[in-house]
Write a protein that holds these residues in place. Structure first.
Motif, short mmCIF file in Angstrom:
data_model
loop_
_atom_site.label_atom_id
_atom_site.label_comp_id
_atom_site.label_asym_id
_atom_site.label_seq_id
_atom_site.Cartn_x
_atom_site.Cartn_y
_atom_site.Cartn_z
N UNK A 135 47.38 34.87 42.29
CA UNK A 135 46.53 34.15 41.34
C UNK A 135 45.25 33.68 41.99
N UNK A 136 45.36 33.18 43.21
CA UNK A 136 44.21 32.69 43.95
C UNK A 136 43.16 33.79 44.13
N UNK A 137 43.59 34.99 44.52
CA UNK A 137 42.63 36.06 44.79
C UNK A 137 42.08 36.68 43.51
N UNK A 138 42.89 36.77 42.45
CA UNK A 138 42.40 37.29 41.18
C UNK A 138 41.27 36.42 40.65
N UNK A 139 41.49 35.10 40.65
CA UNK A 139 40.45 34.19 40.15
C UNK A 139 39.27 34.10 41.11
N UNK A 140 39.53 34.21 42.41
CA UNK A 140 38.44 34.12 43.40
C UNK A 140 37.43 35.26 43.20
N UNK A 141 37.92 36.49 43.08
CA UNK A 141 37.03 37.64 42.94
C UNK A 141 36.24 37.55 41.64
N UNK A 142 36.92 37.21 40.56
CA UNK A 142 36.24 37.13 39.26
C UNK A 142 35.17 36.05 39.26
#
Length: 409
Positions: A72-79
């Motif tokens: 979840x952290x990386x999905x939201x970070x990239x977006x």
């Protein structure tokens, strides 16, 4: 047909859902955006909820590995990083310097007020939580979401109904406060995990401010400035093609968060600073203004991210009575945050913001301060940092909106 040839995998279903949604939404995007005033954020989240584990059970992100928080952290970070870089790059030349006063008023006192008032509301609604735990959760709710804010910043409706000054200030504020929200989260965490208040404040100043926020901003600005010069030089000498020039929207955003993430600095603020620096002279915007690449990337990333969020939402924790969490309390919290997080401070301070001309515009600006992706990102950061400090002794429940810490013996 040999049934063993069928490969129904989680990855395949994810590609199917995201791709199918983007195709379907693109077919009617003008209708839903300009006639129904609904964008991909709302529809993507609804799609994720419907196809998620609580309804159709086609998409379940919580089965994608042992550490769903990291995913979840990386999905939201990239977006978020891609969106923040684009906002910075597309601002008018030198915008941050020319409108620094209004931005500072909208960001610092507004965020501080919202953080404290939301913490007080959480503590009142969930008395089982101490005030420090309430501050941690409130810090996750403090920033606005630049992706959702785009609904009233860009598009035909915004162009026809929202003044340009207001659109620009809201866009810049939503981007800047995403990165500047980290000090509110870090001081809450340091006060929770450190043995004394003095140590917590010292760590907050040295690490939370100097190393993460200020260093992250400087790194982002430096990268943006350097690559702005290199891109201009490369273009003048004919070394770079137009397509490669446009792709920098995504490539430089990824490079910036890669550098700052590795160093442990504030990657979101760095992405925004890099975008602002590369667009400072207006040269980058001039050569990419008519291109749709950034819009295409934003659409795909936003759809995928919000479908993920919709499928990820832990509805089973919305009635966690052991933490005092019940649906009616969550509804009260939602309404209270909606009305008291941003609207009161902006109504009080709008006369010091030159870009806001009336109390109606202040009310409008306060009402549209939404939170979504950054809530998930802040929550992931909180889980990571507290777990790092306490290891197996840490018990944190931000899924359901609650925090509890068991200290080491």
């Amino acid at each position: 047909m040999h049934l063993e040839l069928l490969q129904i995998t989680e990855a395949g279903l994810a590609y199917l859902v995201v791709g199918g949604f983007v195709v379907a939404f693109s077919m009617v995007s003008r209708l839903v955006k300009e006639k129904l005033y609904v964008n991909e954020v709302v529809l993507g989240t609804a799609c994720g909820v419907i196809l998620g584990p609580y309804y159709a059970n086609i998409l379940n992100p919580r089965t994608w590995g042992e550490d769903v928080n990291a995913v979840t952290l990386e999905v939201t970070r990239i977006t978020l990083a891609a969106g923040l870089f684009a906002i910075g790059a597309e601002m008018p030349p030198g915008y941050l310097a020319k409108h620094a006063k209004g931005l500072l008023v909208m960001i610092v006192p507004t965020m501080a007020f919202g953080w404290l008032i939301v913490a007080a509301i959480i503590h009142a609604i969930f008395p089982q939580l101490d005030f420090l735990s309430s501050l941690v959760i409130a810090a996750c709710l403090t920033p606005t979401d630049p992706i959702i804010s785009a609904a009233i910043i860009s598009g035909t409706y915004a162009t026809n109904n929202v003044q340009q000054d207001l659109r620009h200030i809201l866009s810049a504020e939503s981007a800047a406060n995403d990165g500047l929200a980290y000090p509110f989260l870090s001081i809450s965490i340091y006060l929770t995990v450190e043995s004394s208040r003095q140590i917590a404040i010292g760590e907050w100043f040295l690490v939370g401010w100097l190393y993460q926020v200020i260093l992250g901003t400087l790194i982002g600005a430096l990268l943006g400035t350097v690559f702005s010069y290199l891109l201009r030089l490369s273009r003048q000498k004919g070394y770079i093609g137009h397509d490669s020039y446009v792709v920098q929207y995504l490539a430089l955003a990824l490079l910036t968060i890669g550098v700052t993430r590795t160093l442990g600095s504030d990657d979101l603020l760095a992405a925004f600073a890099a975008g602002a620096a590369i667009g400072w002279s207006g040269d980058f915007k001039e050569h990419t203004e008519k291109e749709i690449f950034s819009s295409v990337i934003d659409l795909v990333l936003n759809c995928g991210c919000f479908i993920y969020i919709g499928a990820w939402i832990p509805f089973d924790t919305f009635n966690a009575t052991q933490f005092g969490i019940t649906p009616w309390r969550l509804i009260i919290l939602f309404v209270a945050v909606l009305f008291f997080r941003r609207i009161p401070p902006l109504l009080l301070l709008y006369k010091w913001v030159p870009e806001i001309h009336s109390w109606k515009e202040a009310l409008f600006s306060g009402h549209f301060g939404r939170y979504s992706q950054h809530l998930d990102l802040s929550r992931g950061n909180a889980l990571t940092n507290i777990h790092r400090s306490y290891g197996c002794w840490c018990h944190l429940r931000l899924d359901a909106g609650s925090v509890g810490t068991t200290y080491p013996p």
